[in-house]
Scaffold this active site. Structure first.
Site, PDB file in Angstrom:
ATOM      1  CD  GLU A  16      37.072  55.215  42.976  1.00 37.32           C
ATOM      2  OE1 GLU A  16      37.673  55.917  41.774  1.00 37.32           O
ATOM      3  OE2 GLU A  16      37.578  54.282  43.724  1.00 37.32           O
ATOM      4  CG  ASP A  64      40.288  53.302  46.069  1.00 37.22           C
ATOM      5  OD1 ASP A  64      40.205  54.397  45.403  1.00 37.22           O
ATOM      6  OD2 ASP A  64      41.095  52.374  45.812  1.00 37.22           O
TER       7      ASP A  64
END
Length: 661
Positions: A365, A329
């Protein structure tokens, strides 16, 4: 309980390790003056013993405590300088979670005492989860595997309302691994599930006053302990679920959050790293304030050796359950140092050099909210990255934006403009994800509707490139409903005929709506729970058909970029609807239709994409003793063109897929 006694311990390994006659505890803190191990009763309520760790090797505090057994409850405390303006937050009144804790006895619940400043001397032991001493289990090593179809899943949301999963298992990882849940994944053709965070998290402090809770888990406290709300069986439940999914041919990727923690900004709670050494574990700006490139109040100093080790140790811990990889993330944070982002950042180098991690799938990401935080295409060559250019360009084409046919073709061909020095699978193609509109909402709402989040509709993105077919939101108007179903089918077909690594978010295959909420992180309720009773199983069957066609035809999924060359047939031919190939002038004339013939080895397919009104399409002559057949059509009813005809109708706003056989 056996008689307890503390002695000098070993600085390795970090965390608690179980020995025959006790435990060794090792904790990293550069700036502490003292670190304590606090033992609690079996209920985790009463502190029964406190030991100052007697040894220090470098920045590692350690001790050996005789008589402590597996299943014991414990926490840590640390003392040292206190001055938030200087980055120091030591407070011995705060019970702290061991960063290396492998299990906790209850979920985190935010309490005002956790954020009380040091002079208040409010002890937090009564409101803190306790870590559980756990004996190690033999690691399970996943065989290297290349994902072909990723399915993003929120563990609780997937089975909370599933009628065929036993009530006791609904909303848990064990529920996701139940045969009835796995049955849907297999039927859909999924070969990899990407689990949204399962590590222990805490609510953001603005949620409880609004009566809301975090539904996604992107606010971690412990990196190695599973959250008891969704994984009540701890690491054993994780191992069992990974094994059950693996038996069905499905690998597991964990979405992990190492960019920040739930300790938030200077007003946030002291739960673990902040109390152990705030200045060491978190990155600070030049003026001493916490850096906030994640937009959450803090970010880890992922360029420091101590933090690199914590993260890679956490990854190795989860890798030992047999998972196939990780999605990182806000991964740009993890590549940052004082000099900005670097592809060869210390953490990235460490992951690639680690024998337990270097063979696993790693997905980044590739952005954060800080200066220079958008880094699509700039991660290590072996990794994959979420490709938001794909998401946005495909949406803009199907929304009807002018001049988008060329960019659509680039996305269909694997986004060589981003990943041309790597491979198409470096890009994870997606149309929707956990954040943003669902696929059904993408074609039903021009604007976000996030009032339920309690932030006056200010939260969530403002550039979804969505459309509503003339009516905002829910409607019973039959033509509008039909148009929306048509568009969803066309979007899904586009995803599965594109080179790159396709990812679908759970329930987009059966039309789930969030009522236009494009940031439903705080909706742990029917807004995010999959409603199986209302599922569009015809759409799910169509999605499964697309996945099967893609899997059956290497020309659709080959992990190489198109060249337009090859013998005896080129690997790609772009077709104009009026006949012949696409020319530079045709790419620029505003048309919204194109054909593409793909050849890989002996496999040959053709795709027609039409974002406008009905037109005529055509196919080149099949090879000897072969014929074209229609494999899939996003048009309602899958009306089949006549394969032998010189031309055929390509329905308005549709995708047709043919195979030569």
């Amino acid at each position: 309980m056996a008689r307890l006694a503390i002695a000098s311990g070993s600085p390795e390994p970090l965390g608690v390790s179980v020995w025959d006659d006790g435990i060794n505890i090792a904790v990293v803190s550069r700036n502490a003056d003292a670190v304590w191990f606090c033992l609690f009763d079996e209920a985790g309520e009463r502190e029964v013993a406190r030991f100052a760790l007697p040894s220090r090797t470098g920045d590692v505090w350690c001790g050996f405590i005789a008589g402590v057994k597996p299943a014991a409850r414990y926490g840590l405390r640390a003392d040292g300088p206190y001055g938030p303006e200087t980055g120091q937050r030591f407070d011995p009144a705060k019970l702290l979670l061991d960063p290396y804790a492998k299990a906790i006895d209850r979920a985190f619940v935010l309490h005002d005492a956790m954020s009380a400043p040091r002079p208040a001397e409010i002890d937090t032991a009564s409101v803190m989860p306790k870590a559980i001493v756990t004996a190690p289990a033999a690691p399970v090593t996943a065989a290297p595997r290349r994902p072909g179809f990723i399915y993003e899943v929120g563990v609780k949301a997937f089975t909370k309302l599933h009628p065929e999963v036993p009530m006791a298992l609904r909303g848990t990882l064990a529920g996701l691994a139940h045969p009835k849940a796995v049955e849907h994944l297999v039927r859909l053709g999924v070969d990899t599930v990407e689990l949204m965070p399962i590590a222990a998290w805490i609510d953001e402090r603005h949620l409880p006053p609004l009566g809301l809770t975090n539904a996604w888990g992107y606010n971690p406290v412990g990196f190695m302990a599973a959250d008891p709300r969704i994984v009540p069986g701890g690491i054993g439940e994780v191992r069992a679920a990974v094994a059950a999914l693996g038996a069905a041919g499905i690998g597991v990727i964990l979405d992990v959050v190492f960019n920040h923690t739930g300790e938030s900004d200077v007003q946030g709670p002291t739960l673990s790293l902040r109390g152990l050494d705030n200045a060491l574990y978190y990155r600070h700006a030049a003026d001493g304030t916490l850096a906030n490139d994640a937009g959450t109040g803090n970010v880890l100093a992922a360029d420091r050796p101590e933090v690199v080790r914590l993260i890679t140790d956490a990854m190795r811990h989860w890798a030992g359950t047999g998972v196939a990889g990780f999605r990182l993330d806000l991964a740009s944070v993890l590549g940052r140092s004082g000099d900005g982002f670097a592809r060869d950042a210390p953490l990235f180098v460490a992951i690639e050099a680690d024998p337990a991690l270097s063979h696993l799938t790693i997905i980044a990401e590739p952005w954060d909210v800080g200066l220079g935080g958008y880094q699509l295409g700039n991660f290590p060559a072996r990794w994959s990255e979420w490709n938001d250019w794909y998401r946005d360009d495909v949406r803009r084409f199907w929304r009807g934006d002018a001049g988008t046919l060329g960019t659509l073709a680039t996305r269909l061909a694997g986004s060589a403009d981003v990943f041309g020095m790597r491979r198409p699978s470096a890009g994870v193609n997606f149309l929707a994800a956990h954040d943003g509109f669902t696929l059904a909402d993408l074609v039903a709402y021009r604007h976000k509707h996030n009032a339920a989040n309690g932030e006056d509709n200010r939260d969530g993105g403002n550039a979804d490139f969505s459309w509503n077919n003339g009516v905002e939101g829910v409607t019973a108007d039959a033509p509008v409903v039909a148009a929306r179903k048509r568009d969803v089918r066309a979007l899904l077909a586009t995803l599965f005929v594109s080179r790159g690594l396709p990812m679908l978010t759970a329930s987009d295959e059966f039309g789930r709506t969030q009522g236009g909420n494009n940031n439903a992180y705080a909706q742990d309720n029917a807004t995010t729970w999959l409603n199986w009773a209302l599922a569009d199983y015809e759409l799910a069957a169509f999605t499964a058909r697309l996945a099967a066609v893609r899997k059956a035809h290497p020309s659709l999924s080959a992990d190489v970029f198109l060249t337009g060359r090859g013998e005896p047939l080129p690997d790609a031919m772009w077709l104009a609807s009026e006949g012949g190939g696409m020319t530079p002038e045709r790419w620029e004339d505003g048309r919204r239709v194109v054909g593409l013939v793909l050849t890989t080895g002996g496999d040959r397919t053709a795709v027609w994409v039409n974002g406008g009104d009905e037109v005529q399409g055509w196919l080149p002559a099949p090879r000897a003793e072969k014929a074209w057949r229609l494999e899939a059509s996003s048009a309602e009813g899958d009306a089949a063109p006549v394969p032998g005809a010189k031309s055929f109708a390509v329905p308005a706003r549709s995708v047709l897929v043919f195979a030569e056989g």
